[in-house]
Enzyme design. Structure first.
Site, PDB file in Angstrom:
ATOM      1  N   TYR A 274       3.073  -8.257  -6.450  1.00 14.44           N
ATOM      2  CA  TYR A 274       2.203  -7.119  -7.074  1.00 14.44           C
ATOM      3  C   TYR A 274       3.121  -6.230  -7.905  1.00 14.44           C
ATOM      4  CZ  TYR A 274      -1.351  -3.487  -7.330  1.00 14.44           C
ATOM      5  OH  TYR A 274      -2.271  -2.684  -7.665  1.00 14.44           O
TER       6      TYR A 274
ATOM      7  N   SER B  59      -0.691   0.187 -12.489  1.00 17.43           N
ATOM      8  CA  SER B  59      -0.496   0.657 -11.257  1.00 17.43           C
ATOM      9  C   SER B  59       0.731   1.677 -11.236  1.00 17.43           C
ATOM     10  CB  SER B  59      -0.546  -0.381 -10.186  1.00 17.43           C
ATOM     11  OG  SER B  59      -0.118   0.297  -8.934  1.00 17.43           O
TER      12      SER B  59
HETATM   13  P1  NAD Z   1     -11.119  -4.607  -5.635  1.00 18.16           P
HETATM   14  O1  NAD Z   1     -10.739  -5.740  -4.460  1.00 18.16           O
HETATM   15  O2  NAD Z   1     -12.140  -3.654  -5.432  1.00 18.16           O
HETATM   16  O3  NAD Z   1     -11.658  -5.054  -6.896  1.00 18.16           O
HETATM   17  C1  NAD Z   1     -10.932  -6.390  -7.641  1.00 18.16           C
HETATM   18  C2  NAD Z   1     -11.944  -6.946  -8.391  1.00 18.16           C
HETATM   19  O4  NAD Z   1     -11.048  -8.243  -8.939  1.00 18.16           O
HETATM   20  C3  NAD Z   1     -13.197  -7.764  -7.829  1.00 18.16           C
HETATM   21  O5  NAD Z   1     -14.170  -7.772  -8.645  1.00 18.16           O
HETATM   22  C4  NAD Z   1     -12.825  -9.170  -7.499  1.00 18.16           C
HETATM   23  O6  NAD Z   1     -14.084 -10.141  -7.454  1.00 18.16           O
HETATM   24  C5  NAD Z   1     -12.102  -9.353  -8.684  1.00 18.16           C
HETATM   25  N1  NAD Z   1     -11.033 -10.429  -8.546  1.00 18.16           N
HETATM   26  C6  NAD Z   1     -10.098 -10.903  -7.702  1.00 18.16           C
HETATM   27  N2  NAD Z   1      -9.802 -12.190  -7.994  1.00 18.16           N
HETATM   28  C7  NAD Z   1     -10.255 -12.493  -8.994  1.00 18.16           C
HETATM   29  C8  NAD Z   1     -10.031 -13.881  -9.902  1.00 18.16           C
HETATM   30  N3  NAD Z   1      -9.288 -14.785  -9.572  1.00 18.16           N
HETATM   31  N4  NAD Z   1     -11.114 -13.660 -10.683  1.00 18.16           N
HETATM   32  C9  NAD Z   1     -11.703 -13.121 -11.234  1.00 18.16           C
HETATM   33  N5  NAD Z   1     -11.802 -11.788 -10.735  1.00 18.16           N
HETATM   34  C10 NAD Z   1     -11.219 -11.715  -9.388  1.00 18.16           C
HETATM   35  O7  NAD Z   1      -9.879  -3.659  -6.080  1.00 18.16           O
HETATM   36  P2  NAD Z   1      -9.529  -2.441  -6.875  1.00 18.16           P
HETATM   37  O8  NAD Z   1      -8.589  -1.673  -6.201  1.00 18.16           O
HETATM   38  O9  NAD Z   1     -10.706  -2.104  -7.522  1.00 18.16           O
HETATM   39  O10 NAD Z   1      -8.318  -3.128  -8.067  1.00 18.16           O
HETATM   40  C11 NAD Z   1      -8.651  -3.286  -9.340  1.00 18.16           C
HETATM   41  C12 NAD Z   1      -7.392  -3.131 -10.022  1.00 18.16           C
HETATM   42  O11 NAD Z   1      -6.935  -1.938  -9.914  1.00 18.16           O
HETATM   43  C13 NAD Z   1      -6.148  -4.355  -9.831  1.00 18.16           C
HETATM   44  O12 NAD Z   1      -5.517  -4.688 -10.964  1.00 18.16           O
HETATM   45  C14 NAD Z   1      -5.497  -3.353  -8.953  1.00 18.16           C
HETATM   46  O13 NAD Z   1      -4.281  -3.997  -8.935  1.00 18.16           O
HETATM   47  C15 NAD Z   1      -5.626  -2.079  -9.500  1.00 18.16           C
HETATM   48  N6  NAD Z   1      -5.029  -1.040  -8.665  1.00 18.16           N
HETATM   49  C16 NAD Z   1      -5.718  -0.657  -7.697  1.00 18.16           C
HETATM   50  C17 NAD Z   1      -5.211   0.638  -7.099  1.00 18.16           C
HETATM   51  C18 NAD Z   1      -5.837   1.021  -5.743  1.00 18.16           C
HETATM   52  O14 NAD Z   1      -5.439   1.778  -5.091  1.00 18.16           O
HETATM   53  N7  NAD Z   1      -7.034   0.380  -5.419  1.00 18.16           N
HETATM   54  C19 NAD Z   1      -4.277   1.225  -7.493  1.00 18.16           C
HETATM   55  C20 NAD Z   1      -3.411   0.894  -8.851  1.00 18.16           C
HETATM   56  C21 NAD Z   1      -4.104  -0.069  -9.292  1.00 18.16           C
END
Ligand code: NAD
Length: 258
Positions: free
Chosen positions: A153, A140
């Site tokens: 985080y 991130s």
């Molecule tokens: P999201 O909530 O859409 O997806 C998260 C996924 O992780 C889902 O499939 C959920 O079921 C799964 N998950 C959660 N807890 C879990 C567990 N204990 N075991 C197995 N799976 C689990 O979120 P996202 O925004 O797509 O985030 C995905 C990644 O991207 C994360 O690591 C997040 O930190 C990173 N990220 C997101 C953003 C953003 O702005 N959305 C920015 C930078 C980084």
């Protein structure tokens, strides 16, 4: 040859986008994450129809090391090897440090950081045997810069960058690269869910959270798209990225240039 790709947390958001891109590219894909059984079946059918590869779902909880081991051994048993591992699963919790529930701290560190250690320790011997591998950690912009009220985080994301660099050095001579992708804000369910808490912590409206908090430092003033992150994962897994290892690619609309 058909690649086999494991993407943690791929029932939603960025992980699903990455799984979709690899499936469309012809790979076998193991998806993972939570959600209603019916939705997961629909996702499986959709991904399976995209390319030549086979798509499998494994329900491992990323806070449970034994389930993580089962995810990796199931992928290897089913497809013979693992070419690409994408550590993506994530959750968020927004609170002041003094109010941050210790069990939430443990859960965020487990899912965002320790799970990648566990997937990697089981996948590395498989990749070493093959003399090939690509490990991609979805970090991130918060791996490079902090924001208040996101202590667990930010700590976990800074940690995953350290793990990325260490693994890259250990694996460079085995044909295995290890890199991180550092997206800025992408409008996924994870981001949508933190808007009310951020509004409360900062005493501002939900609209202001988007414009004044999330997009304030994103110089483009636009959210990053899931497809842009997925395309970077495809690039890092390609032969063109053979010599890229131990580093990160930011996709943050200029956020961390400041
Ligand atoms: P999201 O909530 O859409 O997806 C998260 C996924 O992780 C889902 O499939 C959920 O079921 C799964 N998950 C959660 N807890 C879990 C567990 N204990 N075991 C197995 N799976 C689990 O979120 P996202 O925004 O797509 O985030 C995905 C990644 O991207 C994360 O690591 C997040 O930190 C990173 N990220 C997101 C953003 C953003 O702005 N959305 C920015 C930078 C980084």
């Amino acid at each position: 040859m058909t690649k086999t790709v494991v993407v943690t947390g791929s029932t939603s958001g960025i992980g699903l986008g990455i799984a979709r891109a690899f499936a469309a590219d012809g790979a076998n894909v193991v998806i993972n994450g939570f959600g209603p059984a019916e939705e997961i079946q629909t996702t499986l059918r959709e991904l399976d129809g995209l390319g030549e590869g086979t798509v499998l779902y494994h329900p491992a909880d990323m806070t449970k090391p034994s389930e993580i081991e089962d995810l990796i051994t199931t992928a290897e048993k089913t497809f013979g090897t693992i070419d690409v591992l994408v550590n993506n699963a994530g959750i968020q919790h927004v609170a002041k440090i003094e109010d941050f529930p210790p069990d939430k701290w443990d859960q965020l560190i487990a899912i965002l950081l320790s799970s990648a250690f566990h997937t990697m320790r089981h996948t590395i011997p498989i990749m070493k045997r093959a003399g090939y591998g690509r490990i991609i950690n979805v970090a991130s912009a918060h791996a490079l810069a902090a924001s208040p009220f996101k202590s667990a985080y930010v700590a976990a994301k800074h940690g995953i960058l350290g793990l990325t660099k260490t693994a890259a050095l250990e694996l460079a001579e085995f044909g295995i690269t290890v890199n991180a992708i550092c997206p800025g804000y992408v409008l996924t369910p994870l981001v949508e869910r933190q808007i009310p808490d951020t509004a409360r912590e900062r005493g501002i409206s939900e609209a202001e959270v988007k414009s004044e908090v999330m997009l304030r430092l994103q110089a483009t003033k636009e959210f990053v798209s899931i497809e842009e992150v997925a395309a970077t994962a495809i690039f890092l897994a390609s032969d063109a990225a053979r010599s890229i290892t131990g580093t990160h690619i930011s996709i943050d609309g200029g956020w961390t240039a400041q």
